[in-house]
Write an enzyme that holds these catalytic residues in place. Structure first.
Site, PDB file in Angstrom:
ATOM      1  N   ARG A 158       1.481  39.070   9.559  1.00 51.46           N
ATOM      2  CA  ARG A 158       1.337  40.030   8.468  1.00 51.46           C
ATOM      3  C   ARG A 158       2.508  41.005   8.394  1.00 51.46           C
ATOM      4  O   ARG A 158       3.023  41.293   7.308  1.00 51.46           O
ATOM      5  CB  ARG A 158       0.025  40.818   8.656  1.00 51.46           C
ATOM      6  CG  ARG A 158      -1.195  39.987   8.375  1.00 51.46           C
ATOM      7  CD  ARG A 158      -2.443  40.624   8.939  1.00 51.46           C
ATOM      8  NE  ARG A 158      -2.494  40.451  10.392  1.00 51.46           N
ATOM      9  CZ  ARG A 158      -3.606  40.270  11.093  1.00 51.46           C
ATOM     10  NH1 ARG A 158      -4.769  40.263  10.476  1.00 51.46           N
ATOM     11  NH2 ARG A 158      -3.576  40.119  12.405  1.00 51.46           N
ATOM     12  N   ILE A 159       2.944  41.493   9.559  1.00 56.51           N
ATOM     13  CA  ILE A 159       4.032  42.488   9.544  1.00 56.51           C
ATOM     14  C   ILE A 159       5.358  41.811   9.172  1.00 56.51           C
ATOM     15  O   ILE A 159       6.139  42.341   8.378  1.00 56.51           O
ATOM     16  CB  ILE A 159       4.119  43.217  10.901  1.00 56.51           C
ATOM     17  CG1 ILE A 159       2.821  43.986  11.149  1.00 56.51           C
ATOM     18  CG2 ILE A 159       5.317  44.163  10.940  1.00 56.51           C
ATOM     19  CD1 ILE A 159       2.676  44.563  12.558  1.00 56.51           C
ATOM     20  N   ARG A 180       5.605  30.067  14.881  1.00 57.20           N
ATOM     21  CA  ARG A 180       4.923  28.902  15.469  1.00 57.20           C
ATOM     22  C   ARG A 180       4.452  27.958  14.378  1.00 57.20           C
ATOM     23  O   ARG A 180       4.577  26.762  14.472  1.00 57.20           O
ATOM     24  CB  ARG A 180       3.707  29.363  16.284  1.00 57.20           C
ATOM     25  CG  ARG A 180       4.019  29.637  17.732  1.00 57.20           C
ATOM     26  CD  ARG A 180       2.837  30.248  18.393  1.00 57.20           C
ATOM     27  NE  ARG A 180       2.299  31.345  17.558  1.00 57.20           N
ATOM     28  CZ  ARG A 180       1.239  32.065  17.863  1.00 57.20           C
ATOM     29  NH1 ARG A 180       0.574  31.811  18.952  1.00 57.20           N
ATOM     30  NH2 ARG A 180       0.815  33.046  17.089  1.00 57.20           N
ATOM     31  N   ILE A 239      10.687  45.288  17.140  1.00 59.37           N
ATOM     32  CA  ILE A 239       9.531  46.188  17.000  1.00 59.37           C
ATOM     33  C   ILE A 239       8.268  45.501  17.539  1.00 59.37           C
ATOM     34  O   ILE A 239       7.156  45.903  17.216  1.00 59.37           O
ATOM     35  CB  ILE A 239       9.306  46.634  15.533  1.00 59.37           C
ATOM     36  CG1 ILE A 239       9.111  45.425  14.602  1.00 59.37           C
ATOM     37  CG2 ILE A 239      10.420  47.522  15.043  1.00 59.37           C
ATOM     38  CD1 ILE A 239       8.555  45.809  13.231  1.00 59.37           C
ATOM     39  N   ARG A 241       7.438  43.622  21.249  1.00 54.65           N
ATOM     40  CA  ARG A 241       7.177  44.078  22.612  1.00 54.65           C
ATOM     41  C   ARG A 241       8.460  43.925  23.419  1.00 54.65           C
ATOM     42  O   ARG A 241       9.231  42.980  23.201  1.00 54.65           O
ATOM     43  CB  ARG A 241       6.068  43.249  23.281  1.00 54.65           C
ATOM     44  CG  ARG A 241       4.653  43.550  22.809  1.00 54.65           C
ATOM     45  CD  ARG A 241       4.154  44.938  23.243  1.00 54.65           C
ATOM     46  NE  ARG A 241       2.794  45.201  22.806  1.00 54.65           N
ATOM     47  CZ  ARG A 241       2.441  45.779  21.661  1.00 54.65           C
ATOM     48  NH1 ARG A 241       3.377  46.170  20.796  1.00 54.65           N
ATOM     49  NH2 ARG A 241       1.177  45.986  21.374  1.00 54.65           N
ATOM     50  N   GLU A 270       8.175  50.007  29.443  1.00 54.34           N
ATOM     51  CA  GLU A 270       8.113  51.339  28.820  1.00 54.34           C
ATOM     52  C   GLU A 270       6.911  52.121  29.354  1.00 54.34           C
ATOM     53  O   GLU A 270       5.919  51.507  29.751  1.00 54.34           O
ATOM     54  CB  GLU A 270       8.040  51.191  27.282  1.00 54.34           C
ATOM     55  CG  GLU A 270       6.777  50.505  26.799  1.00 54.34           C
ATOM     56  CD  GLU A 270       6.775  50.295  25.275  1.00 54.34           C
ATOM     57  OE1 GLU A 270       7.762  49.818  24.720  1.00 54.34           O
ATOM     58  OE2 GLU A 270       5.738  50.631  24.678  1.00 54.34           O
ATOM     59  N   HIS A 288       8.532  53.624  20.736  1.00 52.85           N
ATOM     60  CA  HIS A 288       7.359  52.836  20.331  1.00 52.85           C
ATOM     61  C   HIS A 288       6.556  53.577  19.249  1.00 52.85           C
ATOM     62  O   HIS A 288       5.376  53.902  19.443  1.00 52.85           O
ATOM     63  CB  HIS A 288       6.470  52.519  21.545  1.00 52.85           C
ATOM     64  CG  HIS A 288       5.586  51.330  21.320  1.00 52.85           C
ATOM     65  ND1 HIS A 288       5.221  50.453  22.322  1.00 52.85           N
ATOM     66  CD2 HIS A 288       4.978  50.856  20.201  1.00 52.85           C
ATOM     67  CE1 HIS A 288       4.435  49.509  21.825  1.00 52.85           C
ATOM     68  NE2 HIS A 288       4.274  49.743  20.535  1.00 52.85           N
TER      69      HIS A 288
HETATM   70  C1  GLV Z   1       1.746  48.630  18.549  1.00 53.99           C
HETATM   71  O1  GLV Z   1       2.688  48.250  19.157  1.00 53.99           O
HETATM   72  C2  GLV Z   1       0.614  47.806  18.242  1.00 53.99           C
HETATM   73  O2  GLV Z   1       0.505  46.699  18.781  1.00 53.99           O
HETATM   74  O3  GLV Z   1      -0.219  48.244  17.449  1.00 53.99           O
END
Ligand code: GLV
Length: 329
Positions: A158-159, A180, A239, A241, A270, A288
């Site tokens: 989605r992102i 994938r 953005i 991990r 982190e 983050h």
């Molecule tokens: C932030 O990194 C999340 O997974 O919502």
């Protein structure tokens, strides 16, 4: 009257969220600034049926064995690599995450980080603040073009799709992606994205954005070999991990200008930051915060709270990660 379930909120959250949960549960909160160790978390969870976690509290087999009353862990994050989902399912513990409510906000930030990285915004601000700016000059902090360039997205959930839309529709970018599974053709056409293999993604993109979920299988999946495929003018934005990128390989490439710049919102280990990252100028570093607007963080926390309420009061799960445990208790 049956006893109200007890829950732990494992990190400080907004008072509105605590108030809502208190209408249903006996709630133990966590003082501001406190991060429980694994052992402290086990102690706090004794007798608790639910826990509201952030992406950092690890829910694994050892914790589950020591907390037999636990029924649900509601993560205030869309990512859930802090959950050992197999162990949770085996123990009959529901895991939930916080999807959707953060998609657009996180995509906004991904794009902001891309632009800050490509256009050298933080690097040039540091220069200005340090009093180094003496005259305007033609190539001062000249960066990479964003509009009309090629955006490569690794991870097209989605992102990723929301970032692709911003690139294609807002900035006239050519969007390529690897995932994938390939999106249906009509969706690709609507977003304006072309599926490519991984090698092509790294080789062709002017800006690579990482938005894939973290699992052990993708640990350091972006390492020296992938970075070596990138253009010397390219940028890399993470953005997702921290563990996805081999930070040592990235630092070496940034130092030698084998790629132009990187933008990182997430880090392996982190909030500890690899000190080498702090020594390279061509990297934008943020703590983050990709989903961090007040309305979105509120919506994420409320969704986690609603999952706890729905499950512990009615046996329903709103955004379950292992729905097979629902009804099994
Ligand atoms: C932030 O990194 C999340 O997974 O919502």
């Amino acid at each position: 009257m049956p006893a109200r379930p007890s829950i732990l909120i494992a990190r400080t959250v907004f008072p509105e969220v605590v108030d809502k949960l208190r209408q249903h549960f006996d709630v133990e909160t966590t003082p501001a600034g406190t991060v429980w160790s694994a052992q402290q978390l086990v102690q706090r969870l004794q007798g608790k049926e639910g826990v509201l976690t952030t992406g950092s509290e690890r829910i694994d087999a050892a914790l589950l064995a020591a907390c037999p009353q636990l029924k649900i862990a509601a993560n205030l994050a869309v990512g859930f690599n802090n959950f050992d989902l197999d162990a949770m399912t085996a123990a009959g513990v529901l895991g939930t995450n916080a999807p959707d409510v953060l998609t657009e906000t996180t995509a906004d930030f991904g794009f902001a980080l891309l632009m800050a990285t490509a256009r050298r915004i933080t690097e040039s601000e540091h220069y200005l603040r340090a009093g180094h700016w003496k005259e305007w000059s033609l190539d001062l902090f000249a960066g990479a073009e964003v509009h009309g360039s090629t955006l490569g997205i690794l991870g097209m959930g989605r992102i990723g799709q929301a970032i692709a839309r911003r690139g294609a529709l807002g900035f006239g970018m050519k969007v390529i992606y690897h995932n994938r599974s390939r999106l249906p053709e009509d969706k690709e056409a609507a977003i304006g994205a072309r599926y490519v293999d991984r090698d092509t993604l790294f080789a062709e993109a002017d800006h690579v954005v990482l938005v894939l979920p973290y699992t052990p299988a993708v640990h350091h999946t972006v390492g020296a070999a992938e970075i070596a495929r990138m253009k010397p003018t390219a940028t890399l934005v993470n953005i997702a991990r921290g563990g996805i990128v081999d930070e040592e390989a990235l630092v070496a490439a940034l130092r030698e200008r084998r790629i132009a710049a990187a933008g990182l919102d997430v880090f392996e280990g982190e909030p500890r930051i690899n000190p080498a990252l702090l020594t390279v100028p061509n990297v934008v570093l943020t703590p983050h915060i990709a989903s961090a607007t007040l309305p979105t963080r509120m919506a994420m926390a409320m969704l986690a709270a609603d999952n706890l309420i729905a499950y512990l009061t009615e046996g329903r799960a709103l955004t379950p990660l292992n729905p097979e445990v629902v009804g099994r208790a």
